[in-house]
Design a protein around this motif. Sequence first.
Motif, PDB file in Angstrom:
ATOM      1  N   SER A   4       0.825  -1.211   0.000  1.00 53.09           N
ATOM      2  CA  SER A   4       0.000   0.000   0.000  1.00 53.09           C
ATOM      3  C   SER A   4       0.859   1.262   0.000  1.00 53.09           C
ATOM      4  CB  SER A   4      -0.939  -0.011   1.204  1.00 53.09           C
ATOM      5  OG  SER A   4      -0.179  -0.181   2.374  1.00 53.09           O
ATOM      6  N   ALA A   5       2.153   1.113   0.357  1.00 51.67           N
ATOM      7  CA  ALA A   5       3.031   2.286   0.330  1.00 51.67           C
ATOM      8  C   ALA A   5       3.257   2.744  -1.113  1.00 51.67           C
ATOM      9  CB  ALA A   5       4.364   1.952   0.979  1.00 51.67           C
ATOM     10  N   ARG A   6       3.053   1.820  -2.040  1.00 51.38           N
ATOM     11  CA  ARG A   6       3.242   2.176  -3.450  1.00 51.38           C
ATOM     12  C   ARG A   6       1.880   2.376  -4.064  1.00 51.38           C
ATOM     13  NH1 ARG A   6       6.628  -2.233  -6.595  1.00 51.38           N
ATOM     14  NH2 ARG A   6       6.487  -0.995  -8.475  1.00 51.38           N
ATOM     15  N   THR A   7       1.371   3.572  -4.019  1.00 51.96           N
ATOM     16  CA  THR A   7       0.047   3.803  -4.586  1.00 51.96           C
ATOM     17  C   THR A   7       0.123   3.595  -6.090  1.00 51.96           C
ATOM     18  OG1 THR A   7      -0.286   5.427  -2.890  1.00 51.96           O
ATOM     19  CG2 THR A   7      -1.839   5.453  -4.705  1.00 51.96           C
ATOM     20  N   PRO A   8      -0.594   2.631  -6.616  1.00 51.74           N
ATOM     21  CA  PRO A   8      -0.420   2.359  -8.032  1.00 51.74           C
ATOM     22  C   PRO A   8      -1.056   3.428  -8.909  1.00 51.74           C
ATOM     23  CG  PRO A   8      -2.014   0.834  -7.061  1.00 51.74           C
ATOM     24  CD  PRO A   8      -1.549   1.741  -5.970  1.00 51.74           C
ATOM     25  N   GLU A   9      -0.306   3.837  -9.892  1.00 52.67           N
ATOM     26  CA  GLU A   9      -0.842   4.714 -10.941  1.00 52.67           C
ATOM     27  C   GLU A   9      -1.688   3.771 -11.805  1.00 52.67           C
ATOM     28  OE1 GLU A   9      -1.945   6.510 -13.993  1.00 52.67           O
ATOM     29  OE2 GLU A   9      -0.819   7.833 -12.638  1.00 52.67           O
ATOM     30  N   PRO A  10      -3.011   4.030 -11.905  1.00 52.05           N
ATOM     31  CA  PRO A  10      -3.851   3.027 -12.568  1.00 52.05           C
ATOM     32  C   PRO A  10      -3.525   2.827 -14.048  1.00 52.05           C
ATOM     33  CG  PRO A  10      -5.106   5.016 -12.069  1.00 52.05           C
ATOM     34  CD  PRO A  10      -3.771   5.179 -11.413  1.00 52.05           C
ATOM     35  N   ASN A  11      -2.979   3.857 -14.697  1.00 52.22           N
ATOM     36  CA  ASN A  11      -2.715   3.748 -16.125  1.00 52.22           C
ATOM     37  C   ASN A  11      -1.280   4.126 -16.462  1.00 52.22           C
ATOM     38  OD1 ASN A  11      -5.343   2.906 -16.917  1.00 52.22           O
ATOM     39  ND2 ASN A  11      -6.063   4.990 -16.564  1.00 52.22           N
ATOM     40  N   PRO A  12      -0.346   3.234 -16.189  1.00 47.65           N
ATOM     41  CA  PRO A  12       1.060   3.592 -16.403  1.00 47.65           C
ATOM     42  C   PRO A  12       1.456   3.746 -17.867  1.00 47.65           C
ATOM     43  CG  PRO A  12       0.867   1.301 -15.671  1.00 47.65           C
ATOM     44  CD  PRO A  12      -0.502   1.906 -15.564  1.00 47.65           C
ATOM     45  N   LEU A  13       0.718   3.120 -18.785  1.00 48.83           N
ATOM     46  CA  LEU A  13       1.108   3.213 -20.196  1.00 48.83           C
ATOM     47  C   LEU A  13       0.757   4.587 -20.747  1.00 48.83           C
ATOM     48  CD1 LEU A  13      -0.297  -0.213 -21.507  1.00 48.83           C
ATOM     49  CD2 LEU A  13       2.022   0.287 -20.683  1.00 48.83           C
ATOM     50  N   GLY A  14       1.691   5.171 -21.511  1.00 45.51           N
ATOM     51  CA  GLY A  14       1.401   6.435 -22.183  1.00 45.51           C
ATOM     52  C   GLY A  14       0.273   6.260 -23.173  1.00 45.51           C
ATOM     53  N   SER A  15       0.184   5.077 -23.771  1.00 49.92           N
ATOM     54  CA  SER A  15      -0.925   4.746 -24.662  1.00 49.92           C
ATOM     55  C   SER A  15      -1.084   3.233 -24.660  1.00 49.92           C
ATOM     56  CB  SER A  15      -0.649   5.225 -26.087  1.00 49.92           C
ATOM     57  OG  SER A  15       0.202   4.303 -26.750  1.00 49.92           O
ATOM     58  N   LEU A  16      -2.257   2.763 -25.061  1.00 53.53           N
ATOM     59  CA  LEU A  16      -2.488   1.317 -25.115  1.00 53.53           C
ATOM     60  C   LEU A  16      -1.502   0.651 -26.072  1.00 53.53           C
ATOM     61  CD1 LEU A  16      -6.383   0.925 -25.213  1.00 53.53           C
ATOM     62  CD2 LEU A  16      -4.858   0.916 -23.245  1.00 53.53           C
ATOM     63  N   ASP A  17      -1.047   1.408 -27.069  1.00 55.78           N
ATOM     64  CA  ASP A  17      -0.094   0.873 -28.051  1.00 55.78           C
ATOM     65  C   ASP A  17       1.211   0.419 -27.422  1.00 55.78           C
ATOM     66  OD1 ASP A  17      -1.959   1.567 -29.863  1.00 55.78           O
ATOM     67  OD2 ASP A  17      -0.663   2.831 -31.087  1.00 55.78           O
ATOM     68  N   GLU A  18       1.549   0.986 -26.263  1.00 56.86           N
ATOM     69  CA  GLU A  18       2.809   0.567 -25.632  1.00 56.86           C
ATOM     70  C   GLU A  18       2.782  -0.920 -25.335  1.00 56.86           C
ATOM     71  OE1 GLU A  18       4.759   2.518 -22.326  1.00 56.86           O
ATOM     72  OE2 GLU A  18       3.810   4.390 -22.922  1.00 56.86           O
ATOM     73  N   TRP A  19       1.601  -1.441 -24.982  1.00 54.64           N
ATOM     74  CA  TRP A  19       1.516  -2.882 -24.741  1.00 54.64           C
ATOM     75  C   TRP A  19       1.695  -3.643 -26.062  1.00 54.64           C
ATOM     76  CZ3 TRP A  19      -2.805  -6.102 -26.282  1.00 54.64           C
ATOM     77  CH2 TRP A  19      -2.550  -7.455 -26.029  1.00 54.64           C
TER      78      TRP A  19
END
Length: 307
Positions: A4-19
């Motif tokens: 919980s100390a690492r609050t997750p950024e829900p959308n780390p990808l700059g765009s879906l294309d990164e995946w």
Amino acid sequence: MIDSARTPEPNPLGSLDEWDDDVKRRYPEPAADGSPSAPAAKPFVATNPDKKKEEFRDYRAEARASVKEFYRLNHTYQTYDFVQQKRAEFLPRTHARMGVWEALEFLNTLVDDSDPDTDVPQIEHCLQTAEAIRRDGHPRWFILTGLIHDLGKILCLRGEPQWCVVGDTFPVGCRFSESIVFPEFFSENPDSRDSRYQTECGVYERNCGLDRVTMSWGHDEYLYHVVKDYLPEPALYMIRYHSFYPGHRERAYDHLMSEHDQKLFAAVRAFNPYDLYTKSEERPNVAALRPFYEALIAEYFPPQLAW
Ligand SMILES: [Fe+2]
Ligand SMILES: [Fe+2]
């Protein structure tokens, strides 16, 4: 437990294309003569087990931090119970009524932080995939499948985080395969400590068939339910399993697949190169292509679908 100390950024990808780009890096396009391409572009799992570890390390070292974080979130939160909740929420499909072209235009409103010079708008990826299938002389239903295969990504426009819309899919309710990208992130998944889910077949019967297997939640499964009454079975397999790289590329789930699945996976494998390798600089002329595709859509679908 989740840190919980690492609050997750829900959308780390700059765009879906990164995946998508990361998947392409893992599974590069073979050269025209059939030989493997550049060194960074080795298959994720080699047949030589000694090589496997080395290549696995290479892949991980070169993965972008945003992509790693995306997989960490995906592998941490995609539990059997989470998937059941998402199925209950979205599979009744009471959120909208839309035609297929309208859904394409809706998907295209997805605005992200990506670089407009390198990232292709969603509708263009759909058209590039379909046009490559068309150029190769495939049946009309196959072309249509190329056009629509990513429409499930409209889930992002309903506020769903990236990690439950895109990403390689895998069965939940049984042991996570080491062939899934970044398998170490599953240590944070509560199902890893649930004995019901940690045998090879988990809650399933051996070779029960994928239709009885619950897959991690994402755009593939959602779209399958939207279109399942209208397309031939090979098209439905392409849509439902196109992100199931641990299955169609790594063959890590043969123990859950039926003979029927194995036959139909020929279609999934035929589709995959069109999805991965058709991104090009040459931008499709959406307005010029629209009449052909509107006619094709009308051949198979009613004017509106339930989403
Ligand atoms: Fe996709
Ligand atoms: Fe795609």
